[in-house]
Every structure is written in structure tokens, then in C-alpha cells.
Design a protein around this motif. Structure first.
Motif, PDB file in Angstrom:
ATOM      1  N   ALA A 158       0.814  -1.212   0.000  1.00  0.00           N
ATOM      2  CA  ALA A 158       0.000   0.000   0.000  1.00  0.00           C
ATOM      3  C   ALA A 158       0.852   1.267   0.000  1.00  0.00           C
ATOM      4  O   ALA A 158       0.508   2.248  -0.661  1.00  0.00           O
ATOM      5  N   ASN A 161       1.812   3.042  -3.331  1.00  0.00           N
ATOM      6  CA  ASN A 161       0.831   3.656  -4.224  1.00  0.00           C
ATOM      7  C   ASN A 161       0.939   5.171  -4.253  1.00  0.00           C
ATOM      8  O   ASN A 161       0.403   5.809  -5.138  1.00  0.00           O
ATOM      9  N   LYS A 487      -9.200   8.419   4.107  1.00  0.00           N
ATOM     10  CA  LYS A 487      -8.498   7.234   3.625  1.00  0.00           C
ATOM     11  C   LYS A 487      -9.356   5.975   3.712  1.00  0.00           C
ATOM     12  O   LYS A 487      -9.312   5.116   2.843  1.00  0.00           O
ATOM     13  N   GLN A 489     -12.256   3.071   3.987  1.00  0.00           N
ATOM     14  CA  GLN A 489     -13.303   2.698   3.036  1.00  0.00           C
ATOM     15  C   GLN A 489     -14.684   3.189   3.446  1.00  0.00           C
ATOM     16  O   GLN A 489     -15.504   3.529   2.609  1.00  0.00           O
TER      17      GLN A 489
ATOM     18  N   ALA B  43      -4.934   0.971   4.903  1.00  0.00           N
ATOM     19  CA  ALA B  43      -4.664   1.197   3.477  1.00  0.00           C
ATOM     20  C   ALA B  43      -5.765   2.089   2.916  1.00  0.00           C
ATOM     21  O   ALA B  43      -6.921   1.983   3.321  1.00  0.00           O
ATOM     22  N   ALA B  44      -5.382   2.959   1.990  1.00  0.00           N
ATOM     23  CA  ALA B  44      -6.362   3.887   1.436  1.00  0.00           C
ATOM     24  C   ALA B  44      -7.421   3.130   0.641  1.00  0.00           C
ATOM     25  O   ALA B  44      -7.122   2.115  -0.004  1.00  0.00           O
ATOM     26  N   ALA B  45      -8.647   3.656   0.686  1.00  0.00           N
ATOM     27  CA  ALA B  45      -9.774   2.985   0.028  1.00  0.00           C
ATOM     28  C   ALA B  45      -9.499   2.791  -1.456  1.00  0.00           C
ATOM     29  O   ALA B  45      -9.821   1.743  -2.028  1.00  0.00           O
ATOM     30  N   GLU B  46      -8.872   3.801  -2.109  1.00  0.00           N
ATOM     31  CA  GLU B  46      -8.645   3.677  -3.557  1.00  0.00           C
ATOM     32  C   GLU B  46      -7.594   2.601  -3.870  1.00  0.00           C
ATOM     33  O   GLU B  46      -7.682   1.921  -4.888  1.00  0.00           O
ATOM     34  N   ASP B  47      -6.634   2.404  -2.945  1.00  0.00           N
ATOM     35  CA  ASP B  47      -5.637   1.348  -3.157  1.00  0.00           C
ATOM     36  C   ASP B  47      -6.287  -0.031  -3.034  1.00  0.00           C
ATOM     37  O   ASP B  47      -5.990  -0.948  -3.804  1.00  0.00           O
ATOM     38  N   ILE B  48      -7.180  -0.140  -2.070  1.00  0.00           N
ATOM     39  CA  ILE B  48      -7.878  -1.416  -1.884  1.00  0.00           C
ATOM     40  C   ILE B  48      -8.738  -1.696  -3.120  1.00  0.00           C
ATOM     41  O   ILE B  48      -8.756  -2.815  -3.648  1.00  0.00           O
TER      42      ILE B  48
END
Lengths: 576, 328
Positions: A158, A161, A487, A489, B43-48
Motif C-alpha cells: 500500500a 501507491n 483514507k 473505506q 490502506a487507502a480505500a482507492e488502493d484497496i
């Protein structure tokens, strides 16, 4: 018939007693000291006793670990087996070691010789000259860029990214541009938490180094059977042999993890903790960090095996209770949160789960973090006070019309022996407060389900939250992971508070530009004022090693693994 | 008989297919996101989201199921582990051999020890031998295998230093796990053998054989045992299935890298690909073993053989009659 039956029973009894005899002896041992803030060793000084012996031919150290790495690829998903073994193959640009004695974290350079921030989103990293991997390929800036690019394409790490572009400036310099301004510690995480390989070795591997790893350390993997064992041997040549001569980080690039004091290391994968103890006791393995806490008394001062083993303890992983502040939970009420925070005694939980061995925490942070505020240690932090807790609970009853019989709370936890015990201890405290034995239901799930459930505001009321302490350098790491609504979800913080002030204070604390003692304190103070979370404690984990292994206190290397290649070995005293 | 075997083989196909669909559906609806587990908390939502897309987890259920069935049953490709990129078939073949050795050795010991124990018990019904055998069987069934495993480790590895405490890198390492894995089976087999034998030796034809003065050994081994074997073969087959799926504890206690350990780790890390493949492989192996059991029935039990041969004769006779009638 009766005679045969009695004979059989006698035989069974003899066998049972024979096998249980050691454990009984171990139980007479006095318990260890409770709460402590510094690591400790026990057992005799190595090498004080016994006649002079010759050094054995087989100088192979056998280490017991509980998890299999499964794959040797440099950038695979994290697991505990990889945590213990990857450092024997791969090195990183920089590394960090938690300094447990002085309560800080030491950061040093390994493959890099320095780095510089050019602007908000651009960094230049300088690679050390003269590095080569165990296959003899030189490591340069081009290889570092190749490693980052290849790993980023895999998408499993992660932290990568955030990288937007990479550019080789010259043989020993590369430039990294990020897609956003990084939070404090994020860039260091990109350097520290990432294994480097040379392009030549990676491309010559038929399977992306899944089974044939080649790195820049002083060891090569010579034998690996998945789930069984892994054997490493000292490489013929190593770029950093100077590491053995001095362990002083000030010297530049020497650390415990870069040493090569052992010629051969054999890791045995033993999944059951009792079997691990038996293997230590029988002499089949020499050192392990996965001994069950139930068996530790055998090896500690006064234990049956204390003369043969040394034990090193160090606190690891934070555990705390976090409250669901959404409208779908009764813990939405401030008074109930305060009541629950005041009714749990962290020292009591520590006693119940780690035999009192560990440290009680006074903030949502760990004392070795670089931005930890020492003043927190002296400030009151949801002190255990049952009367005060009852007052808050009464206020909650008065405000909401709830009674002890109708109050139902769901405590969400990850399944596991430690988390299970902590959850039960917390449950017991709350039951005492509410005076209703059925008021708390423990919801215990595996990691995957747990991580999904805490993002659902309808799934829990109290969360047993846990945070890593190893390889984390800033308080803001855990805060950013659990409280950054931008960040996460579910677009909210872990408390489901929807509290904009939390985000405002968090952004100030995590931003490189505004990160300061003041902003860090402000965030911690605000979440204390709102009683969103009460951090409880860090329990000790142990390393048990044969007494001829010296310097166990240096055992904890970067990322909390056993830095066994840096220890001192008196082979003449070994039982090999 | 060939028709019987063919029918049984054909039955395996829908069973394995249904198992594959069921396990896929269960894993699909289970909470827990593999992408999130791989990237970790925070972890960032967009990475997931990007990783989910890369792993094909955002496709509709039926598309994912179709892809999975196509890859597994048409291309015979189990794929790679989500967690570590290792080809599943490599890992399974390496681990399955160990689990299989453990299970098959346990079955052999169960049969070799359990059946004679049950026979002895039945022939000495009510006597001290019978009672001793049944007490041992009761202990075998009731004592948890992890406990007995640890006790044996303490005795044979720690106290006596005869056997290694972990691993199966040497032949000595196999002794304790196989013994512990077979204990429950021995007990079950002994109890089943006893009750089967008791039923058979009370039969009229056994009484007749005795009345005719045949030696007891001949009566037991030639007339009683073959008839008592039918339920025992069934028990052995089921026991193999239990051993195959239930070696997790044994593998854990003795640190054996088998399929059980692999599956448990995969479940914890939500490695869907591994779980689905391991379950399908176990289902295939179990179905094949049960096929062997059914075929064995055909040979052991003449009634089954006769049933199919009789059906064939009836079919041929009807066909002949029809042909004659048509000619007429």
C-alpha cells in the motif's frame, strides 16, 4: 480381570506422571515482576560455569519459528514467517530499530547513504557505493528504481501507491515524486519497509524470486522446504563485512541486522507452542521467540531450566478499547463511554493476560515513538475508578432511561489466545460496573472478518483495538490508519463519530508541515476529552535462548525480528 | 460389474462440481476482503479498490464463478495464492503427499490393529479380554488426539530422546504422528469389528458350521470374517476421509507441512483461491476413496455383484424376447 485392569491403570498413571513431572516443577516458580518499562534478561551470565570445552564442528544455530514464509518473493504480502526471515536475504535503503531502553527509535542508513526532500512531493535518495548482491551483481540507483517500479506494478504494498514517478539521476542517485504530499513518516516508511534487489538477479530468476531469492545481505538460502525448515549459509563475499567489527550505528552503516557472525542458520517451523517448548528443552532448537507464556516460567529465574536458558522480554503491540460513537450504538453517549473507560483497570488486564509483564499505556501511542510526549506519562488518563465510573453510568441511565437489565454491549475482537483473554478481562470489568452478567457479548472473529466488521457502525459497540509498535516510528501512524476518514473505506473514523474536529486535528498532526508536539498533543487531548478510545497496555513477548548465546538484549532488530546474526556465541559451551 | 463401477465414477463428477460451486459461494459471501488483508489496516480505500479490480474481485458473482469453474475444470489451473503468488498446485502437491502418507498409514494401522482387536473381543465376549479391548477402544475414542500427541512427545522425544519432537524430515519423525492419527480409527474399527463379528457369529450358518464340527479358526476366517467385513470397509473408507480432513491438529502438534495447515492459514488470510482449490482436491480424493470402497463392496458382497449381473441378464433376456417378437 481386576488385576489386569489395575495394572493397566497403574501403567497409564506412571506414563502421565512421568510426562507431567517437569511442568509441576515449573509451577513452583515465583511469578515475574509486574509492570516494567525496560527490557529485562534473566538466567545466569553465559559462560560462567562448566569446564572448558572444544568448539564443535557444527556451528549451526537452530531457531524455532512458528510461521512459514511460504514465498521468498521480495515484495509479497506480509506474514509473520516473512517478518522473521526476509531480512536474511534482502536489505532496505534505511532501517529503524526501536530503542527500548531510551524510549526512542533509531533510524540509520543501510543501502542508502542519505536522502533529501527537494519540494513537497519530490525526494532525492542517494545509494551507497560498492554494494553488490550474493550473485555478485552491483546494486545502483537503477536497481532501486527497478525494485520500486516492479513492486508498485504488483499493487500489494500500500505504501508504494503514493509514488507517482521515479527517475535515475546518476548511478547512485534517484529521484522520487509522489502523487500527494505525504504524511509524517510516510516517506521513511517507503524507504524502510521495502526490500531491494538488483535487476539482473531478479530478471534471471525464473519465478520472480518466489523460490530463488537473491539479495544483498551476507546470507544465501541453501535449503527450504515449505512448512518445515529453511537453511541459510554465509555468502562467499559480502559488501558490508565491516558490520561485524562494529555494531555502532554512528559508524555509518553497521547495525545488528547487517552482521554475519553465524556461518549457518537453520530455521525450524514449529507451529504448536508446546512443541516449541519441548524442542527447546530437548536441545533440538537453540532459540525461539514463540514460546508460550504458560511455559515461560520453566526458563525464567527459579525455573527448572533457568540455568540452561536466558530469557529476554520486551513489550510489543498496543491493546486498547475504542467506542462506537455512532447513533446506532449506546456508546454514542459520552457518559457511558466515560463510565466504560474508567471501569477498566489496564494493570488488571495486564495481570490477567500477561502475568503483569508489560507496560500500561497513558495515550494512544507507544513510548518509543519519535513524537511521543513524555508529559503524557504524568497526566491522568482514564484512571481506574469504579465509583466515578458508576457516577457516569448513572448519568447515562438518567439521560437515556436505560437500566442495567436492558444495557447490552457488543465487544468486537480479533480471535486469538491473547486478544481472547484481554476481551474476557474487559468483559469482567464491565460486568462488575453494570452488575449484569449478560450485559457484554464478545464477538470474536478472524482478522479478515474483524477488519470488515469494525467499519460497520451497526456491528459493535466496543472494539478491542490493537496497534503495532514494531517498525512504527510515529504516533500518527496508528491514528492515520484508524481515524483518517478520507483514507478509510467507510469514509469515517474508527469511532464512526463523523466528527469534523477529529479530522481537522488529525490532518494537522499527520501533515509534514504542521506535525509538531503541539498538534500531536491537541489530537490526543481531543480524543481523550471525547472518550473515544482508552489505550490499555503493551504485553511482553519473550525470546528464549540457550545460555551460551550472549547479548539477547540486542536480539530485537529492525521490524522486531530476531537479529541472531549479531549475537555473541560461546560455541565451546554449546551442547552441540 | 463394469456398469456398477462406471455408474459410481460418473457420480463423482456432479459431486465434485457441486462441492466447487458450494465452496465458491460460501467464500464469496463470507465477510472479509482479501485485498484489505493483503494491504493491511489503514490502506487507502482507492488502493484497496485498485487491488480488488486487479484480483477480479469486483466482477459479478456469476462471472467470477464461471471464470473459476472454467479455470479449474477446463484448464485444470488452480491459479496462484492471493497472499504469496505461489502456484497453488505446486504447494498442494508438495503438501498433499505428506497428508496422504499420514492418512493412508493411519488407515493401514487401523485395519491391521483394529479388526483383530474387534475379532478377539467378539470371540471372547464378556470375558476380561473383551472388556480390556473395549476399555482401550473407549480411551482411544475419548482422549483428544492433540493431548495424546503432546504426552507422547514428552515421553518419547523429551524423556527418552528416541524420536524427534517435530517435523518429518526423517522416517522416525513419522512414527508418532501416524500412531496418534490412527488411535481414534483403531478404536472405532475395533468397536465396529466387534459388533459386526458378534452379529455374524450368532447367525444360523455359523451355528451349522460349528455343529458340523468345523474348526473354530476356519469358521471365523472363512465364513464369519468375509460377512463381517462389509460394514468394516465402509468404516475404513469414512475413516480415511476423516483422517484426510482432520489431520490439521496432528499436523500442528508435530509441525508437519500438510494440506490441513495450508488450509487453516488460507482461511485466516482469506486466500480464497487456496481454500477453494484445497477443498476441491480433498473432495476429489475423498470421492475416489469412496469409489474404491464401493468397488470393494462389489467384490466382497456377492449380493451387489449378483444384483448388477442379474440386471444385465434380465436386460439381455428382454432384448432377446423383443427381437424374437419382432421377427415373428
Amino acid at each position: 480381570m481386576k488385576r489386569w485392569l489395575s495394572l493397566l491403570l497403574v501403567l497409564v498413571m506412571i506414563l502421565a506422571l512421568a510426562s507431567c513431572g517437569d511442568k509441576k516443577a515449573g509451577k513452583d516458580v515465583e511469578p515475574t515482576d509486574s509492570a516494567q518499562t525496560a527490557p529485562k534478561t534473566s538466567g545466569p551470565d553465559a559462560g560462567d560455569e562448566g569446564p572448558e570445552q572444544q568448539e564443535p564442528e557444527n556451528k549451526e544455530l537452530v531457531v524455532g519459528i512458528s510461521t512459514d514464509p511460504v514465498s521468498w518473493e521480495p515484495w509479497g504480502a506480509f506474514n509473520n514467517g516473512r517478518k522473521h526471515l526476509m531480512h536474511l536475504v534482502y536489505q532496505t535503503l534505511t532501517a529503524e530499530i526501536p530503542d527500548l531502553v531510551n524510549g526512542t527509535t533509531i533510524r540509520y542508513y543501510v543501502l542508502a547513504s542519505g536522502y533529501e526532500q527537494i519540494d513537497d512531493r519530490t525526494y532525492e535518495v542517494y545509494v551507497r557505493e560498492g554494494i553488490y548482491d550474493t550473485a555478485g551483481n552491483p546494486f545502483t540507483a537503477k536497481d532501486a528504481v527497478f525494485s520500486y517500479s516492479t513492486a508498485k506494478a504488483q499493487g500489494t504494498l500500500a505504501q508504494l501507491n503514493a509514488i507517482e514517478s521515479l527517475e535515475v539521476v546518476d548511478d547512485y542517485t534517484f529521484r522520487m515524486t509522489t502523487s500527494r504530499t505525504l504524511a509524517v513518516g510516510d516517506f521513511e516508511d517507503i524507504l524502510t519497509g521495502f526490500n531491494m534487489v538488483t535487476q539482473a538477479s531478479y530478471e534471471s530468476s525464473p519465478d520472480g524470486m518466489v523460490t530463488t531469492p537473491v539479495g544483498t545481505t551476507g546470507y544465501v538460502l541453501i535449503d527450504y522446504v515449505a512448512g518445515s525448515h529453511a537453511v541459510f549459509e554465509k555468502a562467499d563475499s559480502y559488501w558490508n563485512n565491516a558490520a561485524n567489527e562494529s555494531r555502532s550505528i554512528e559508524d555509518g552503516y553497521c547495525s545488528t541486522w547487517d552482521c554475519t557472525k553465524l556461518d549457518k542458520i537453520r530455521y525450524e517451523i514449529i507451529t504448536d507452542p508446546t512443541t516449541m517448548t519441548i524442542a527447546l528443552e530437548s536441545g533440538d532448537i537453540d532459540i525461539s521467540a514463540n514460546v508460550s507464556s504458560n511455559d515461560l516460567q520453566l526458563f525464567q529465574d527459579g525455573g527448572k531450566l533457568a540455568d540452561k536458558f536466558d530469557v529476554f522480554a520486551h513489550p510489543e503491540n498496543m491493546y486498547g478499547i475504542s467506542f462506537n460513537a455512532s447513533k446506532s450504538s449506546p456508546t454514542n453517549n459520552y457518559n457511558l463511554r466515560m463510565a466504560l473507560a474508567h471501569c477498566v483497570d489496564p494493570q488488571g488486564v495486564l495481570d490477567a493476560t500477561f502475568d503483569g509483564s508489560g507496560i500500561v499505556l497513558k495515550a494512544w501511542a507507544y513510548p518509543t515513538f519519535m513524537d511521543y510526549q513524555n508529559k503524557w506519562d504524568d497526566q491522568p488518563y482514564f484512571e481506574y475508578d469504579l465509583d466515578l465510573a458508576k457516577e457516569y453510568l448513572q448519568k447515562f441511565y438518567d439521560e437515556t432511561g436505560t437500566t442495567a437489565d436492558t444495557l447490552k454491549l457488543r465487544l468486537l475482537t480479533q480471535s486469538g489466545p491473547t486478544t481472547g483473554k484481554i476481551a474476557e478481562a474487559v468483559q469482567a470489568y464491565i460486568v462488575t460496573l453494570v452488575d449484569n452478567p449478560t450485559c457484554v457479548e464478545i464477538l470474536s472473529f478472524d482478522r479478515g472478518t474483524y477488519n470488515s466488521m469494525w467499519m460497520d457502525e451497526n456491528a459493535f459497540d466496543i472494539l478491542l483495538i490493537y496497534g503495532q509498535t514494531a517498525n512504527r516510528t510515529y504516533c500518527t501512524y496508528a491514528w492515520n490508519s484508524y481515524a483518517n476518514a478520507a483514507k478509510l473505506q467507510h469514509k469515517n473514523d474508527v469511532w464512526h463519530s463523523g466528527d469534523e474536529k477529529v479530522q481537522e486535528l488529525l490532518n494537522a498532526a499527520i501533515s509534514v508541515k504542521t506535525h509538531s508536539d503541539e498538534t500531536v498533543s491537541d489530537f490526543q487531548q481531543y480524543i481523550n476529552d471525547q472518550a473515544y478510545i482508552k489505550n490499555l497496555m503493551c504485553g511482553d513477548v519473550y525470546v528464549v535462548g540457550k545460555s551460551w548465546i550472549g547479548g539477547l538484549e540486542d536480539c530485537i532488530g529492525p521490524k522486531d525480528c530476531l537479529a541472531i546474526m549479531a549475537l555473541d556465541y560461546d560455541w565451546s559451551k554449546s551442547d552441540k | 460389474m463394469a456398469q456398477y463401477v462406471l455408474k459410481r465414477i460418473l457420480m463423482i463428477i456432479p459431486v465434485v462440481f457441486l462441492v466447487a460451486i458450494t465452496i465458491f459461494t460460501i467464500m464469496y459471501f463470507c465477510p472479509g476482503d482479501p485485498a484489505e488483508i493483503i494491504l493491511g489496516v489503514g490502506a487507502a480505500a482507492e488502493d484497496i479498490e485498485a487491488l480488488r479490480e486487479q484480483m477480479g474481485l469486483n466482477d459479478p458473482f456469476l462471472v467470477q464463478l464461471g471464470n473459476y469453474l472454467y479455470r479449474t475444470f477446463i484448464k485444470f489451473d488452480f491459479g496462484t495464492s492471493y497472499a504469496n503468488s505461489v502456484p497453488i498446485i505446486d504447494e498442494l502437491s508438495h503438501r498433499f503427499s505428506k497428508t496422504f502418507v499420514l492418512a493412508i498409514s493411519a488407515i493401514i494401522i487401523e485395519v491391521i490393529v483394529g479388526i483383530p482387536l474387534g475379532m478377539v473381543s467378539a470371540t471372547h465376549r464378556g470375558g476380561w479380554i473383551d472388556q480390556l479391548c473395549m476399555i482401550l477402544a473407549l480411551i482411544g475414542i475419548s482422549v483428544p488426539s492433540f493431548w495424546i500427541g503432546l504426552q507422547l512427545l514428552l515421553i518419547f522425544s523429551l524423556k527418552l530422546s528416541w524420536l524427534p519432537p517435530y517435523g518429518v524430515t526423517t522416517w522416525q519423525g513419522w512414527i508418532l504422528p501416524i500412531f496418534v492419527n490412527s488411535l481414534r480409527g483403531i478404536a472405532q474399527m475395533a468397536r465396529q469389528a466387534r459388533s459386526s463379528m458378534l452379529e455374524v457369529i450368532r447367525s444360523d450358518y455359523v451355528t451349522t458350521a460349528r455343529a458340523k464340527g468345523l474348526p473354530e479358526r476356519t469358521i471365523l476366517f472363512r465364513y464369519a470374517l468375509p460377512n463381517a467385513l462389509i460394514p468394516l470397509v465402509q468404516t475404513a473408507g469414512q475413516s480415511f476421509g476423516t483422517s484426510l480432513g482432520g489431520t490439521v491438529i496432528i499436523e500442528n502438534v508435530f509441525s508437519i507441512p500438510g494440506v490441513g495447515q495450508y488450509m487453516v492459514n488460507a482461511i485466516v488470510t482469506r486466500d480464497y483461491a487456496v481454500i477453494r482449490s484445497a477443498v476441491v482436491v480433498l473432495a476429489i480424493v475423498f470421492s475416489l476413496v469412496m469409489l474404491l470402497v464401493d468397488i470393494a463392496f462389489g467384490f466382497i458382497d456377492p449380493r451387489i455383484k449378483a444384483q448388477y449381473e442379474g440386471r444385465n441378464r434380465k436386460y439381455k433376456w428382454r432384448k432377446k424376447l423383443r427381437r424374437v417378437a419382432a421377427n415373428a
